[in-house]
Design an enzyme around this catalytic site. Structure first.
Site, PDB file in Angstrom:
ATOM      1  N   LYS A 104      51.878  11.801 -51.511  1.00  0.00           N
ATOM      2  CA  LYS A 104      52.044  11.199 -52.839  1.00  0.00           C
ATOM      3  C   LYS A 104      53.461  11.453 -53.356  1.00  0.00           C
ATOM      4  O   LYS A 104      54.068  10.577 -53.983  1.00  0.00           O
ATOM      5  CB  LYS A 104      51.023  11.786 -53.805  1.00  0.00           C
ATOM      6  N   ASP A 141       1.408 -22.254 -19.417  1.00  0.00           N
ATOM      7  CA  ASP A 141       2.226 -23.119 -18.563  1.00  0.00           C
ATOM      8  C   ASP A 141       3.324 -22.347 -17.849  1.00  0.00           C
ATOM      9  O   ASP A 141       3.651 -22.627 -16.687  1.00  0.00           O
ATOM     10  CB  ASP A 141       2.802 -24.297 -19.356  1.00  0.00           C
ATOM     11  N   ASN A 171      15.527 -16.567 -23.610  1.00  0.00           N
ATOM     12  CA  ASN A 171      14.279 -16.142 -22.980  1.00  0.00           C
ATOM     13  C   ASN A 171      14.552 -15.740 -21.539  1.00  0.00           C
ATOM     14  O   ASN A 171      15.240 -16.466 -20.821  1.00  0.00           O
ATOM     15  CB  ASN A 171      13.254 -17.265 -23.011  1.00  0.00           C
ATOM     16  N   HIS A 187      29.325 -14.682 -17.506  1.00  0.00           N
ATOM     17  CA  HIS A 187      29.071 -15.134 -18.866  1.00  0.00           C
ATOM     18  C   HIS A 187      27.965 -14.311 -19.533  1.00  0.00           C
ATOM     19  O   HIS A 187      27.046 -14.853 -20.153  1.00  0.00           O
ATOM     20  CB  HIS A 187      28.736 -16.617 -18.885  1.00  0.00           C
ATOM     21  N   ARG A 233      45.613 -11.643 -24.494  1.00  0.00           N
ATOM     22  CA  ARG A 233      46.304 -12.939 -24.434  1.00  0.00           C
ATOM     23  C   ARG A 233      45.646 -13.953 -25.352  1.00  0.00           C
ATOM     24  O   ARG A 233      46.317 -14.737 -26.007  1.00  0.00           O
ATOM     25  CB  ARG A 233      46.317 -13.457 -22.999  1.00  0.00           C
ATOM     26  N   TYR A 234      44.325 -13.954 -25.389  1.00  0.00           N
ATOM     27  CA  TYR A 234      43.576 -14.827 -26.293  1.00  0.00           C
ATOM     28  C   TYR A 234      42.122 -14.358 -26.279  1.00  0.00           C
ATOM     29  O   TYR A 234      41.751 -13.420 -25.572  1.00  0.00           O
ATOM     30  CB  TYR A 234      43.679 -16.299 -25.896  1.00  0.00           C
ATOM     31  N   THR A 278      50.751  29.977 -42.550  1.00  0.00           N
ATOM     32  CA  THR A 278      49.423  30.584 -42.688  1.00  0.00           C
ATOM     33  C   THR A 278      48.923  31.097 -41.348  1.00  0.00           C
ATOM     34  O   THR A 278      49.278  30.567 -40.284  1.00  0.00           O
ATOM     35  CB  THR A 278      48.408  29.552 -43.200  1.00  0.00           C
ATOM     36  N   GLY A 279      48.085  32.116 -41.410  1.00  0.00           N
ATOM     37  CA  GLY A 279      47.298  32.589 -40.284  1.00  0.00           C
ATOM     38  C   GLY A 279      47.983  32.621 -38.945  1.00  0.00           C
ATOM     39  O   GLY A 279      49.062  33.200 -38.762  1.00  0.00           O
ATOM     40  N   THR A 282      49.391  30.260 -37.284  1.00  0.00           N
ATOM     41  CA  THR A 282      50.671  29.556 -37.216  1.00  0.00           C
ATOM     42  C   THR A 282      51.805  30.508 -37.558  1.00  0.00           C
ATOM     43  O   THR A 282      52.831  30.561 -36.860  1.00  0.00           O
ATOM     44  CB  THR A 282      50.693  28.357 -38.183  1.00  0.00           C
TER      45      THR A 282
END
Length: 535
Positions: free
Chosen positions: A152, A489, A439, A290, A231-232, A49-50, A52
């Protein structure tokens, strides 16, 4: 709806299928001519096509235009060209069945044994920043139909969706045809290819609806491919891997320039470090341990090496916690910054770029992981978090570009309004607070953190922790709280440590009690009207 009734006895065995006719239509023309040459040498009839077809023809090979096969011209700007029974009957005919073979003969349609198709560059078009119709026109219709039909019918047709498969096809041509096992494997790749493509289209449509009338998408599809098995996980007994999301521009797309493989925790901390560093406009560095900051800072005024200055100031906040930390810089890492890190144990450093001399210094630290951000790195606009049985989606917590204007509208509820030049330090403290797990309490001096209280289950303990970490540096600093103070406080802990300015969202039923404590101590307090929880 039930499919057709199947009688297995009707099917004739087919293993090696000779390639006599090929349909070739590709947007990615990488190595196309080497494949065309092999097909021509094998005497294969090429239908195309086109552009290509024109590329193959310009290389001196015979090619049949698909319009000749269909008897219908390519139309509607190329939207309709292969959607025709003369094409799809040739793709779907199961030649193990005598009646399929007879029907093709009666219809005068020839079968295809090879289909080479890759789809319009939809994801690449979206990534380029295109919008609207420019994206819609890259939604392939005929391509996926041909790929799915051929996949398919893998019992009879080999379907190729990537130039990576060309060498194996060329080799098969020399062996007399494709094998059943090869065609089955190609079919699996083909269905993965179309599924990925459809997910990209569906995701684009879903994202286009975000913001319309405030609605989030009704359906959400997330496609990711495994980049590497780690590794873990967080702990040694947990399996883990890093996946890249289609269309992603983040930590998963970073390039590792040196060091050991990244761990699960390294990725989590590096992402948190980026979030903190890139909230800042000026050259900034964040040090994370952390998933919490142990130091964030922007460059000192008039510093000769701004990013090196930012790092030193961030490190000074909590040198003990910075040991074994993860560092993110929002500017190119310089030789000076690298030299500052020479004797500091660091797990990961990530930045947009690195001076060559800085990389030479880092090479002496073989265990240091050095990551360079992709050139198109950007902060996410949406946050996704998995929960049991589902996921949560929310807008990313981002600061507005005009935050100075926003800060000028903060409500002064106690004390005197600071001088305009002090506003920058207040904004820094407020931004830095967003990077801390709730917090959260941040103490800052001169746009550098001096004390951080994070992740406590009550706000008064976060205040105590921030003050304890800051020590004498707490006096005269700016304090920022990610949410309102439920009692007086917490502010009293800050006031007793010598803090002179407190920034908080406000909104507690006891706001007046908190305001009265600030006024009694002659402390300036602002309500921002917006909180920044981070869980």
């Amino acid at each position: 709806m039930a499919g057709p009734t199947i009688d297995p006895a009707r099917y004739r065995h087919r293993d090696v299928v000779p390639v006599r006719r090929a349909l070739v239509s590709v947007s990615d023309k990488s190595d196309l001519l080497s494949l065309a040459q092999a097909l021509a040498d094998a005497g294969v009839d090429i239908v195309s096509t086109g552009s290509t077809a024109q590329t193959i023809r310009d290389a001196g090979h015979e090619v049949t235009d698909v319009s000749t096969v269909t008897g219908f011209p390519e139309s509607l700007g190329g939207r309709v060209k292969t959607l025709h029974p003369a094409v799809h009957a040739g793709l779907l005919a199961d030649l193990r069945l005598e009646d399929h073979e007879q029907q093709l003969a009666d219809l005068g349609i020839l079968p295809f044994e090879l289909v080479v198709v890759n789809l319009y560059p939809f994801a690449e078009t979206v990534a380029s920043g295109a919008t609207g119709d420019a994206v819609v026109e890259q939604i392939d219709i005929g391509g996926p139909a041909m790929v799915r039909a051929s996949a398919k019918n893998f019992a009879n047709v080999a379907v190729v969706v990537s130039p990576e498969s060309y060498p194996a096809i060329i080799e098969s041509l020399g062996k007399g045809g494709t094998s059943l096992a090869q065609r089955r494997e190609l079919a699996a790749r083909a269905f993965t290819h179309t599924a990925t493509y459809d997910r990209a289209v569906a995701t684009w449509f879903a994202e286009e609806t975000i913001g319309e009338e405030g609605d989030l998408p009704q359906h959400l599809t997330i496609k990711a491919e495994r980049l590497e098995t780690l590794r873990y996980g967080e702990n040694s007994h947990q399996r883990a891997a890093i996946y890249t999301r289609v269309g992603g521009h983040g930590i998963a797309q970073a390039t590792q320039l040196q060091g050991k493989g990244m761990s699960y925790n390294n990725y989590v901390d590096a992402d948190a470090a980026l979030r903190a560093a890139f909230d800042m406009v000026k050259p900034a560095v964040a040090i994370i341990k952390h998933a919490n900051p142990c130091g964030i800072a922007v460059t000192a005024p008039n510093a000769l090496d701004p990013i090196a200055s930012a790092h030193l100031r961030a490190h000074e906040c909590d040198p003990v916690s910075a040991f074994g930390g993860v560092i993110a810089a929002n500017r190119t890492v310089t030789l000076k910054m690298a030299e500052n890190l020479r004797d500091i144990f660091t797990e990961v450093i990530i930045a947009p770029d690195f001076e060559p001399e800085a990389l030479e210094v880092f090479r002496l630290k073989k265990n240091l992981r050095v990551l360079q951000l992709p050139t198109d790195w950007q902060q996410e606009t949406m946050d996704v978090r998995l929960v049991s049985g589902g996921l949560l989606l929310q807008d990313a917590d981002r600061f507005p570009d005009d935050i100075v204007s926003v800060a000028n509208d903060w409500e002064l509820v106690a004390g005197e309004r600071p001088a305009p030049e002090e506003l920058e330090g207040m904004i820094f403290a407020w931004k830095a607070c967003r990077a801390v797990k709730s917090n959260a309490i941040v103490l800052a001096q001169g746009s550098a953190t001096v004390g951080v209280g994070m992740g406590q289950v009550n706000r008064v303990d976060s205040c105590r922790l921030a003050v304890e970490r800051a020590g004498a540096r707490a006096a005269g600093s700016v304090a920022a709280s990610d949410a309102f103070f439920p009692f007086a406080d917490g502010p009293q802990v800050l006031i007793d440590a010598g803090i002179k300015t407190i920034i908080q969202p406000g909104g507690s039923v006891r706001d007046q009690e908190v305001i009265d404590a600030a006024r009694a101590a002659n402390v300036t307090m602002f309500f921002t009207g917006e909180r920044h929880f981070f869980h």
